[in-house]
Write a protein that holds these residues in place. Structure first.
Motif, PDB file in Angstrom:
ATOM      1  N   ILE A   5       0.847  -1.192   0.000  1.00  8.58           N
ATOM      2  CA  ILE A   5       0.000   0.000   0.000  1.00  8.58           C
ATOM      3  C   ILE A   5       0.879   1.237   0.000  1.00  8.58           C
ATOM      4  N   ARG A   6       0.529   2.158  -0.874  1.00  9.94           N
ATOM      5  CA  ARG A   6       1.287   3.403  -0.958  1.00  9.94           C
ATOM      6  C   ARG A   6       0.367   4.555  -0.592  1.00  9.94           C
ATOM      7  N   VAL A   7       0.817   5.409   0.314  1.00  8.91           N
ATOM      8  CA  VAL A   7       0.043   6.564   0.740  1.00  8.91           C
ATOM      9  C   VAL A   7       0.740   7.813   0.230  1.00  8.91           C
ATOM     10  N   VAL A   8      -0.019   8.664  -0.435  1.00 14.72           N
ATOM     11  CA  VAL A   8       0.519   9.917  -0.940  1.00 14.72           C
ATOM     12  C   VAL A   8      -0.181  11.055  -0.208  1.00 14.72           C
ATOM     13  N   MET A   9       0.604  11.879   0.466  1.00 16.49           N
ATOM     14  CA  MET A   9       0.060  13.025   1.188  1.00 16.49           C
ATOM     15  C   MET A   9       0.098  14.239   0.275  1.00 16.49           C
ATOM     16  N   GLN A  10      -0.983  14.977   0.247  1.00 18.91           N
ATOM     17  CA  GLN A  10      -1.035  16.194  -0.540  1.00 18.91           C
ATOM     18  C   GLN A  10      -1.070  17.384   0.403  1.00 18.91           C
ATOM     19  N   GLY A  11      -0.211  18.343   0.135  1.00 17.47           N
ATOM     20  CA  GLY A  11      -0.060  19.501   1.010  1.00 17.47           C
ATOM     21  C   GLY A  11      -1.352  20.228   1.305  1.00 17.47           C
ATOM     22  N   ARG A  12      -2.184  20.424   0.311  1.00 23.28           N
ATOM     23  CA  ARG A  12      -3.435  21.157   0.508  1.00 23.28           C
ATOM     24  C   ARG A  12      -4.349  20.409   1.476  1.00 23.28           C
ATOM     25  N   GLY A  13      -4.419  19.103   1.350  1.00 26.31           N
ATOM     26  CA  GLY A  13      -5.253  18.295   2.239  1.00 26.31           C
ATOM     27  C   GLY A  13      -4.754  18.324   3.668  1.00 26.31           C
ATOM     28  N   ILE A  14      -3.439  18.227   3.834  1.00 25.53           N
ATOM     29  CA  ILE A  14      -2.851  18.294   5.178  1.00 25.53           C
ATOM     30  C   ILE A  14      -3.109  19.671   5.790  1.00 25.53           C
ATOM     31  N   ALA A  15      -2.977  20.717   5.005  1.00 24.76           N
ATOM     32  CA  ALA A  15      -3.222  22.076   5.501  1.00 24.76           C
ATOM     33  C   ALA A  15      -4.660  22.219   5.988  1.00 24.76           C
ATOM     34  N   GLU A  16      -5.602  21.621   5.281  1.00 23.80           N
ATOM     35  CA  GLU A  16      -7.008  21.668   5.695  1.00 23.80           C
ATOM     36  C   GLU A  16      -7.213  20.923   7.008  1.00 23.80           C
ATOM     37  N   ILE A  17      -6.570  19.787   7.157  1.00 24.20           N
ATOM     38  CA  ILE A  17      -6.690  19.008   8.398  1.00 24.20           C
ATOM     39  C   ILE A  17      -6.124  19.797   9.569  1.00 24.20           C
ATOM     40  N   LEU A  18      -4.983  20.443   9.377  1.00 22.17           N
ATOM     41  CA  LEU A  18      -4.343  21.190  10.460  1.00 22.17           C
ATOM     42  C   LEU A  18      -5.174  22.372  10.943  1.00 22.17           C
ATOM     43  N   ASP A  20      -8.619  22.215  10.819  1.00 21.13           N
ATOM     44  CA  ASP A  20      -9.947  21.645  11.036  1.00 21.13           C
ATOM     45  C   ASP A  20     -10.474  21.934  12.444  1.00 21.13           C
ATOM     46  N   ASP A  21     -11.787  22.120  12.550  1.00 18.92           N
ATOM     47  CA  ASP A  21     -12.402  22.383  13.851  1.00 18.92           C
ATOM     48  C   ASP A  21     -12.206  21.217  14.816  1.00 18.92           C
ATOM     49  N   GLY A  22     -12.182  20.004  14.316  1.00 19.03           N
ATOM     50  CA  GLY A  22     -11.956  18.838  15.171  1.00 19.03           C
ATOM     51  C   GLY A  22     -10.561  18.828  15.767  1.00 19.03           C
ATOM     52  N   VAL A  23      -9.575  19.236  14.990  1.00 16.24           N
ATOM     53  CA  VAL A  23      -8.197  19.328  15.497  1.00 16.24           C
ATOM     54  C   VAL A  23      -8.136  20.402  16.576  1.00 16.24           C
ATOM     55  N   ARG A  24      -8.760  21.552  16.326  1.00 11.77           N
ATOM     56  CA  ARG A  24      -8.777  22.624  17.320  1.00 11.77           C
ATOM     57  C   ARG A  24      -9.482  22.170  18.598  1.00 11.77           C
ATOM     58  N   ALA A  25     -10.574  21.439  18.455  1.00  8.04           N
ATOM     59  CA  ALA A  25     -11.304  20.950  19.635  1.00  8.04           C
ATOM     60  C   ALA A  25     -10.434  20.017  20.473  1.00  8.04           C
ATOM     61  N   ASP A  61      -0.610  28.752  10.076  1.00 12.56           N
ATOM     62  CA  ASP A  61      -0.865  27.816   8.990  1.00 12.56           C
ATOM     63  C   ASP A  61      -1.558  26.576   9.535  1.00 12.56           C
ATOM     64  N   ARG A  62      -1.880  26.609  10.831  1.00 12.90           N
ATOM     65  CA  ARG A  62      -2.572  25.515  11.516  1.00 12.90           C
ATOM     66  C   ARG A  62      -3.250  26.063  12.768  1.00 12.90           C
ATOM     67  N   ALA A  63      -4.135  25.264  13.341  1.00 11.41           N
ATOM     68  CA  ALA A  63      -4.750  25.645  14.609  1.00 11.41           C
ATOM     69  C   ALA A  63      -3.672  25.638  15.683  1.00 11.41           C
ATOM     70  N   ALA A  64      -3.694  26.629  16.542  1.00  3.50           N
ATOM     71  CA  ALA A  64      -2.729  26.699  17.630  1.00  3.50           C
ATOM     72  C   ALA A  64      -3.468  27.055  18.913  1.00  3.50           C
ATOM     73  N   VAL A  65      -3.201  26.298  19.956  1.00  4.31           N
ATOM     74  CA  VAL A  65      -3.812  26.550  21.259  1.00  4.31           C
ATOM     75  C   VAL A  65      -2.691  26.560  22.278  1.00  4.31           C
ATOM     76  N   ARG A  66      -2.618  27.632  23.064  1.00  2.00           N
ATOM     77  CA  ARG A  66      -1.514  27.794  24.008  1.00  2.00           C
ATOM     78  C   ARG A  66      -2.054  28.064  25.409  1.00  2.00           C
ATOM     79  N   VAL A  67      -1.294  27.646  26.400  1.00  3.10           N
ATOM     80  CA  VAL A  67      -1.589  27.983  27.790  1.00  3.10           C
ATOM     81  C   VAL A  67      -0.475  28.905  28.251  1.00  3.10           C
TER      82      VAL A  67
END
Length: 91
Positions: A5-18, A20-25, A61-67
């Protein structure tokens, strides 16, 4: 690659995931645990430091949460106690 199995990551898709509201949550959930632990173990000379601990949400370029803390002596407290660094174990 035994499975073939070969997995190809696409930058635009990864950027969207980073961003994403679920990632921020999930980041926020973990930050709340860190914040709770930091407040519980904060040194209390005046209560000003513990009361100033908060969560800050940001997006780069991604969700960031800091304390962190915004009192002028927060860096001194962290240097002397490592309060926030130790609170990271709560995540």
């Amino acid at each position: 690659m035994a499975s073939g199995i070969r997995v190809v990551m696409q930058g635009r898709g990864i950027a969207e995931i980073l961003k994403d509201d679920g990632v921020r949550a999930e980041l926020t959930r973990k930050a709340e645990a860190v914040l709770s632990a930091a407040r519980a173990s904060a040194p209390v000379a005046s209560g000003e430091y513990a009361g100033s601990l908060h969560i800050k949400q940001d997006t780069t370029d991604r969700a960031a949460v800091r304390v962190g803390s915004d009192v002028p002596h927060a860096l001194v407290v962290e240097a002397n106690t490592g309060n926030l660094a130790r609170a990271l174990d709560a995540r």
